[in-house]
Design a protein around this motif. Structure first.
Motif, PDB file in Angstrom:
ATOM      1  N   HIS A 196       0.950  -1.120  -0.155  1.00  0.00           N
ATOM      2  CA  HIS A 196      -0.029   0.087   0.007  1.00  0.00           C
ATOM      3  C   HIS A 196       0.922   1.217  -0.115  1.00  0.00           C
ATOM      4  N   PHE A 197       1.784   1.172   0.716  1.00  0.00           N
ATOM      5  CA  PHE A 197       2.739   2.372   0.769  1.00  0.00           C
ATOM      6  C   PHE A 197       3.443   2.734  -0.482  1.00  0.00           C
ATOM      7  N   GLU A 256       1.061   4.088  -3.364  1.00  0.00           N
ATOM      8  CA  GLU A 256       0.454   5.429  -2.633  1.00  0.00           C
ATOM      9  C   GLU A 256       1.527   6.657  -2.504  1.00  0.00           C
ATOM     10  N   GLN A 257       2.763   6.161  -2.514  1.00  0.00           N
ATOM     11  CA  GLN A 257       3.604   7.351  -2.035  1.00  0.00           C
ATOM     12  C   GLN A 257       4.603   7.677  -3.221  1.00  0.00           C
TER      13      GLN A 257
END
Length: 135
Positions: A100-101, A104-105
């Motif tokens: 996820h990180f 999304e980043q």
């Protein structure tokens, strides 16, 4: 590891000041927070009082002055909060959090290189553990 007291985000700000330098008087904590938070001195003193009640900090009395210091390390708190976060959001699994990180980043080339280095290091540690098991 012993159970750490639950602290609020506001109390966390006070803890960060005490972790950065201890012991400190209430006035020193108030001064350190002045540039960061829009809190009145009474608010900071209330937060200090709550942290004392929760046994997150203690004090040493020297004359009429109280010097406050943390009873738990920042590393212990970060580890506990990280585990709690992982359990609540990802059932304790690290992989979904990382996926996820990473999706999304926006990461710089340097940040990506650092993450690759850390993963390579973890891979080597895992390989070393497997070799020891095989012996």
């Amino acid at each position: 590891m012993k159970e750490l007291p639950k602290i609020s985000e506001a109390e966390w700000e006070v803890m960060k000041i005490l972790w950065s330098r201890s012991p400190q008087t209430a006035n020193e904590v108030i001064e350190a927070l002045e540039g960061q938070m829009d809190w009145k001195p009474k608010t900071v003193r209330t937060l200090i009082s709550r942290l004392l009640q929760k046994n997150a900090i203690a004090f040493q009395e020297t004359g009429r002055t109280y010097l406050y210091y943390p009873l738990v390390s920042q590393d212990d708190y970060v580890q506990t909060e990280t585990q709690s976060f992982l359990k609540r959001l990802y059932g304790g699994a690290v992989k979904p959090l990382l996926v996820h990180f990473l999706r999304e980043q926006k990461l710089s080339s340097d940040e990506i290189s650092e993450l690759k280095r850390i993963l390579d290091q973890k891979t080597e540690e895992g390989t070393d553990c497997e070799r020891r098991k095989d012996r």
